[in-house]
Design a protein around this motif. Structure first.
Motif, PDB file in Angstrom:
ATOM      1  N   ASN A  65      -0.838   9.862   4.417  1.00 40.93           N
ATOM      2  CA  ASN A  65      -1.451   8.533   4.627  1.00 40.93           C
ATOM      3  C   ASN A  65      -0.164   7.610   4.648  1.00 40.93           C
ATOM      4  O   ASN A  65       0.020   6.693   5.226  1.00 40.93           O
ATOM      5  CB  ASN A  65      -2.202   7.993   3.256  1.00 40.93           C
ATOM      6  N   MET A  66       0.707   8.135   3.947  1.00 40.67           N
ATOM      7  CA  MET A  66       2.157   7.205   3.900  1.00 40.67           C
ATOM      8  C   MET A  66       2.755   7.224   5.113  1.00 40.67           C
ATOM      9  O   MET A  66       3.492   6.181   5.634  1.00 40.67           O
ATOM     10  CB  MET A  66       3.222   7.897   2.667  1.00 40.67           C
ATOM     11  N   LEU A  78      -1.933  12.301   0.552  1.00 41.17           N
ATOM     12  CA  LEU A  78      -1.403  10.923   0.204  1.00 41.17           C
ATOM     13  C   LEU A  78      -0.014  10.884   1.039  1.00 41.17           C
ATOM     14  O   LEU A  78       0.281   9.639   1.626  1.00 41.17           O
ATOM     15  CB  LEU A  78      -0.893  10.815  -1.297  1.00 41.17           C
ATOM     16  N   LYS A  79       0.597  11.903   1.236  1.00 44.34           N
ATOM     17  CA  LYS A  79       2.010  11.866   1.962  1.00 44.34           C
ATOM     18  C   LYS A  79       1.646  11.705   3.552  1.00 44.34           C
ATOM     19  O   LYS A  79       2.391  10.834   4.297  1.00 44.34           O
ATOM     20  CB  LYS A  79       2.635  13.171   1.939  1.00 44.34           C
ATOM     21  N   GLN A 129       0.914  -1.234  -0.006  1.00 40.19           N
ATOM     22  CA  GLN A 129      -0.104   0.121   0.065  1.00 40.19           C
ATOM     23  C   GLN A 129       0.806   1.289   0.050  1.00 40.19           C
ATOM     24  O   GLN A 129       0.586   2.093  -0.655  1.00 40.19           O
ATOM     25  CB  GLN A 129      -0.889  -0.040   1.381  1.00 40.19           C
ATOM     26  N   LYS A 156      -4.082  17.143  -2.337  1.00 42.60           N
ATOM     27  CA  LYS A 156      -4.301  15.793  -2.431  1.00 42.60           C
ATOM     28  C   LYS A 156      -2.718  15.048  -2.374  1.00 42.60           C
ATOM     29  O   LYS A 156      -2.683  13.835  -1.696  1.00 42.60           O
ATOM     30  CB  LYS A 156      -4.627  15.409  -4.090  1.00 42.60           C
ATOM     31  N   GLU A 181       1.552   6.961  -6.650  1.00 45.16           N
ATOM     32  CA  GLU A 181       0.646   8.160  -7.022  1.00 45.16           C
ATOM     33  C   GLU A 181       1.269   9.480  -6.669  1.00 45.16           C
ATOM     34  O   GLU A 181       0.843  10.679  -7.466  1.00 45.16           O
ATOM     35  CB  GLU A 181      -0.459   7.988  -6.026  1.00 45.16           C
ATOM     36  N   VAL A 182       1.920   9.660  -5.591  1.00 46.06           N
ATOM     37  CA  VAL A 182       2.404  11.013  -5.255  1.00 46.06           C
ATOM     38  C   VAL A 182       3.487  11.263  -6.587  1.00 46.06           C
ATOM     39  O   VAL A 182       3.423  12.696  -6.927  1.00 46.06           O
ATOM     40  CB  VAL A 182       3.422  11.031  -3.906  1.00 46.06           C
ATOM     41  N   THR A 218       2.212   1.588  -3.458  1.00 47.78           N
ATOM     42  CA  THR A 218       1.353   2.374  -4.362  1.00 47.78           C
ATOM     43  C   THR A 218       1.143   3.779  -4.063  1.00 47.78           C
ATOM     44  O   THR A 218       0.980   4.384  -5.365  1.00 47.78           O
ATOM     45  CB  THR A 218      -0.193   1.540  -3.864  1.00 47.78           C
ATOM     46  N   LEU A 219       0.768   4.277  -2.964  1.00 45.65           N
ATOM     47  CA  LEU A 219       0.971   5.734  -2.481  1.00 45.65           C
ATOM     48  C   LEU A 219       2.146   6.619  -2.970  1.00 45.65           C
ATOM     49  O   LEU A 219       1.765   7.612  -3.599  1.00 45.65           O
ATOM     50  CB  LEU A 219       0.589   5.908  -1.100  1.00 45.65           C
ATOM     51  N   LYS A 220       3.048   5.970  -2.965  1.00 42.62           N
ATOM     52  CA  LYS A 220       4.397   6.562  -3.037  1.00 42.62           C
ATOM     53  C   LYS A 220       4.403   6.894  -5.137  1.00 42.62           C
ATOM     54  O   LYS A 220       4.653   7.772  -5.328  1.00 42.62           O
ATOM     55  CB  LYS A 220       5.601   5.716  -2.833  1.00 42.62           C
TER      56      LYS A 220
END
Length: 296
Positions: free
Chosen positions: A279-280, A276-277, A237, A272, A244-245, A240-242
């Motif tokens: 959440n990371m 995301l960061k 996960q 956004k 997206e960033v 995936t976020l990384k």
């Protein structure tokens, strides 16, 4: 024309003097008189021609000025402020290039032309004054919303996210502010908004981390590879976020920041990315919690 009048008086004086002079010899008298009369007639003929031409010039100039008055009257009630102002200013410049007319009619024409111009510019000034008042009122409204955003926290509001959305909608519904204040209020608004979103994300992240740690013991009690599976899921996960960033940050480089729309889009994308960061960062803390649990 004043020179003509001066010369006319001189000619008339000469004619008067002529009459006081006695006769010349009979043979010469007629010829001398004819020469004198021809000279006088020539002068008065040229004078008449000059004033006829002057009269025609006056008429032409007056007609040109009347045409400008007609155009000005056709424009005076327009509300296309910028374009009409430019046209009237052009007419005023053209007016100055037109020659003279007799003073009496000249004053009358000027008064008519000036009245048409003033009618428009006074109406424009009245609208601008009203617009300035409205813009200052809008500035007060926006500053009030900004203050509400600054004071908005999870402690002062049960549903921060809902209240933020409400304030954003209120802000967007407010009209223009004074041009000189535009950038200042824009920056203050987005600074306050970013602060609220950041605090909101942090608050949510804390709750999620706390809940995660509480559930972690139950996962550990399952034994086997339950913790490792959870850790691997979080790592995937995180990656995936990384990704997206990185995608968002690449797209940000292509956006045109010169337009207001572009700025709004960039602000939204930056929020956004920050979310995301956040959440990371939460996932990092969750992975640390798993690693700590494995040590126990």
């Amino acid at each position: 024309s004043s020179d003509w009048e001066k010369r006319t008086k001189e000619i008339i004086a000469i004619q008067t003097e002529w009459k006081t002079i006695g006769f010349a010899p009979q043979k010469m008298n007629v010829k001398i008189f004819e020469r004198f009369r021809t000279a006088c007639d020539d002068f008065f003929g040229r004078k008449a021609e000059f004033f006829n031409q002057l009269k025609e010039t006056f008429k032409t100039n007056a007609d040109k000025k009347r045409a400008l008055i007609e155009q000005a009257n056709a424009l005076k009630d327009s509300t296309d402020w910028k374009a009409t102002a430019d046209k009237l200013i052009a007419l005023q410049k053209e007016w100055k290039t037109i020659g003279t007319v007799p003073k009496k009619i000249g004053d009358q024409l000027w008064d008519e032309f000036l009245a048409a111009c003033n009618h428009f510019f006074e109406a424009r000034n009245a609208v601008n004054a009203g617009q300035r008042n409205e813009e200052h009122a809008n500035l007060d409204k926006k500053n009030e919303i900004i203050e509400k955003l600054k004071n908005l926290t999870a402690e002062t509001c049960d549903n921060v996210q809902k209240e933020v959305q409400k304030l954003v909608e209120e802000y967007n519904a407010v009209g223009h502010v004074p041009y000189k204040e535009k950038d200042k209020v824009y920056e203050a608004y987005h600074a306050a908004l970013d602060r609220v979103y950041k605090d909101l994300n942090v608050s949510v992240a804390r709750k999620r981390l706390s809940n995660f740690k509480n559930k972690l013991k139950n996962v550990a009690e399952q034994g086997g590879s339950a913790l490792d599976n959870e850790r691997n899921r979080l790592v995937r996960q995180f990656e995936t976020l990384k990704s997206e960033v990185q995608t968002y940050e690449n797209n940000l480089g292509f956006l045109n920041v010169s337009s207001k729309k572009g700025n709004s889009l960039i602000d939204e994308m930056n929020r956004k990315v920050q979310k995301l960061k956040d959440n990371m960062e939460l996932i990092r803390e969750q992975i640390k919690a798993i690693d700590q649990q494995n040590k126990e």
